[in-house]
Design an enzyme around this catalytic site. Structure first.
Site, PDB file in Angstrom:
ATOM      1  N   TYR A 173     -12.943   2.523  -1.576  1.00 27.58           N
ATOM      2  CA  TYR A 173     -11.524   3.211  -1.562  1.00 27.58           C
ATOM      3  C   TYR A 173     -11.384   3.765  -0.487  1.00 27.58           C
ATOM      4  O   TYR A 173     -12.125   5.034  -0.398  1.00 27.58           O
ATOM      5  CB  TYR A 173     -11.178   3.710  -2.867  1.00 27.58           C
ATOM      6  CG  TYR A 173      -9.567   3.929  -2.652  1.00 27.58           C
ATOM      7  CD1 TYR A 173      -8.756   2.720  -3.607  1.00 27.58           C
ATOM      8  CD2 TYR A 173      -8.943   4.870  -2.445  1.00 27.58           C
ATOM      9  CE1 TYR A 173      -7.615   3.095  -3.983  1.00 27.58           C
ATOM     10  CE2 TYR A 173      -7.400   5.043  -2.523  1.00 27.58           C
ATOM     11  CZ  TYR A 173      -6.858   4.195  -3.394  1.00 27.58           C
ATOM     12  OH  TYR A 173      -5.453   4.348  -3.440  1.00 27.58           O
ATOM     13  N   TYR A 205      -2.434  -0.968   2.708  1.00 29.13           N
ATOM     14  CA  TYR A 205      -2.603  -0.016   1.416  1.00 29.13           C
ATOM     15  C   TYR A 205      -1.771  -0.581   0.085  1.00 29.13           C
ATOM     16  O   TYR A 205      -0.581  -0.476   0.000  1.00 29.13           O
ATOM     17  CB  TYR A 205      -1.838   1.412   1.964  1.00 29.13           C
ATOM     18  CG  TYR A 205      -1.957   2.382   0.815  1.00 29.13           C
ATOM     19  CD1 TYR A 205      -3.222   3.046   0.438  1.00 29.13           C
ATOM     20  CD2 TYR A 205      -0.860   2.703   0.242  1.00 29.13           C
ATOM     21  CE1 TYR A 205      -3.182   3.877  -0.782  1.00 29.13           C
ATOM     22  CE2 TYR A 205      -0.724   3.873  -0.779  1.00 29.13           C
ATOM     23  CZ  TYR A 205      -1.995   4.281  -1.115  1.00 29.13           C
ATOM     24  OH  TYR A 205      -1.785   5.289  -2.296  1.00 29.13           O
TER      25      TYR A 205
END
Length: 396
Positions: free
Chosen positions: A298, A349
């Site tokens: 991440y 995203y």
């Protein structure tokens, strides 16, 4: 009498992935995006949407309901007659791998046969923006800081990144290597927002300062889009269209003394939530960090990549920055290739769900930056919040 060991290891698989385009303005609602991605995931798996009988959707930490696509909205639009199982995984990006854990548990226990996990987001064109404050919550935590300008994830994560850099000696050039390698991978991925737009170290270092130490290319994209995934049992997966990605290990954790990206009063700020999630994940998978061949880490901010390497045990504390220096160890031919679709710095995203989809592609052998012989893939969720992580494999 000894208790029987209960585990989710290899009991469930991801069998379908679907996504919309990633764009600054999708021109349609979160529900519409979710349905488009879900239909793609069904076609990918080779099932009819009516066969879905479970759903796990995203929740965020205090965000307004305006961004949500509810499970009933999506089920109605897909023609699903009944959802026998539905639940919400909270904490934004921290939830991504947790959605798969809920789905794996549901199909393993017989609560559902096919579970849809999705994240639909309009962070660029919608009313809920993650890169800037929409309002100041009236509570005992945020009301003490946000009125004074401490208002966005960039400022919160910059605060603990600066302390980590002070304690470990990590440099901006080491963070820049993360941004550049992610961009190199995105250059091969036509889905990526930064497809065809290379990034140099000179451009990285010269980009506008947002909040020290973060400049423009240290932060993730802000875009519209949706990724949907379908989970079912290992037995059902054998008869479906795609090569299944087995869920070998998964973990979730809050860490201690946890606040939303502002846990500044811990003896060590760090990201202990990922340390704890990683312990459970590796224990379930019966693996160690050196078994992992490619990682989708991440990367809402560049610093979170070397910090996770330290938290998960790939390197010792203080070695994450040097591991990334120059980028060779994290490139496709390196010791630990990362974020092979471009990650959230350069692909899109979608709160980490695109990282899971890329993990599945690595298992299938269909990534645009395919790692040769990849059989064990790590995927992680958001940091600085309660989080999650998982390991995907080709099976036994």
């Amino acid at each position: 009498m000894a208790r029987a060991k209960i585990t989710l290891k290899n009991k469930a698989c991801i069998v379908g992935i679907g996504s919309t385009e990633f764009t600054r303005n999708a021109g349609r609602s979160e529900i519409h995006l979710a349905v488009d991605a879900a239909m793609g995931a069904c076609a990918d798996a080779g099932i009819q949407s009516e066969q879905i009988d479970g759903c796990v959707r995203f929740g965020t930490a205090g965000a307004t309901a305006i961004e949500f696509a509810t499970e009933s909205d999506v089920a109605r639009c897909l023609g699903i007659p009944n959802l026998r199982y539905f639940v919400e995984a909270p904490w934004g990006g921290g939830a991504c791998c947790a959605t798969i854990m809920h789905a794996a548990a549901a199909v393993t226990l017989g609560l559902a046969n096919y579970v849809l996990c999705f994240r639909a987001i309009r962070a660029a064109s919608g009313m809920m923006r993650y890169g800037r404050p929409a309002n100041i919550p009236i509570d005992s935590h945020w009301s003490m800081t946000m009125p004074y300008g401490f208002q966005s994830p960039t400022s919160w994560v910059a605060m603990f990144t600066r302390r980590w850099m002070h304690e470990t000696g990590a440099t901006r050039e080491q963070l820049g290597a993360v941004a550049i390698v992610s961009r190199e991978n995105a250059l091969k991925n036509p889905r990526a927002m930064f497809y065809g737009r290379p990034l140099s170290m000179q451009e990285y270092l010269g980009s506008p300062m947002l909040c020290d130490p973060f400049t423009l290319h240290d932060t993730c994209l802000e875009n519209d889009g949706c990724v949907a995934l379908i989970v079912t049992t290992a037995d059902r997966a054998k008869d479906l269209k795609q090569k299944p990605a087995y869920i070998a290990g998964v973990g979730t954790a809050t860490g201690w003394d946890s606040y939303c990206m502002t846990s500044f009063y811990r003896p060590e700020i760090g990201i202990p939530e990922m340390e704890e999630a990683g312990k459970d994940m590796f224990r379930m998978a019966d693996m160690k960090p050196s078994d992992i061949q490619v990682a989708q880490l991440y990367d809402a901010f560049t610093s979170l990549v070397p910090m996770q390497m330290e938290a998960l045990g790939f390197v010792k504390k203080g070695e994450g920055g040097p591991f990334c220096e120059g980028g060779d160890r994290i490139r496709p031919t390196g010791q630990l290739p990362i974020n092979t679709a471009g990650g959230m710095l350069s692909e899109s995203y979608i709160h980490g769900m695109n990282g899971i989809a890329e993990g599945v592609r690595q298992i299938r052998g269909t990534s645009t930056t395919q790692i040769k012989g990849a059989q064990r893939v790590l995927v992680t969720g958001g940091l600085g919040v309660p989080t999650s992580a998982l390991i995907l494999t080709k099976g036994k």
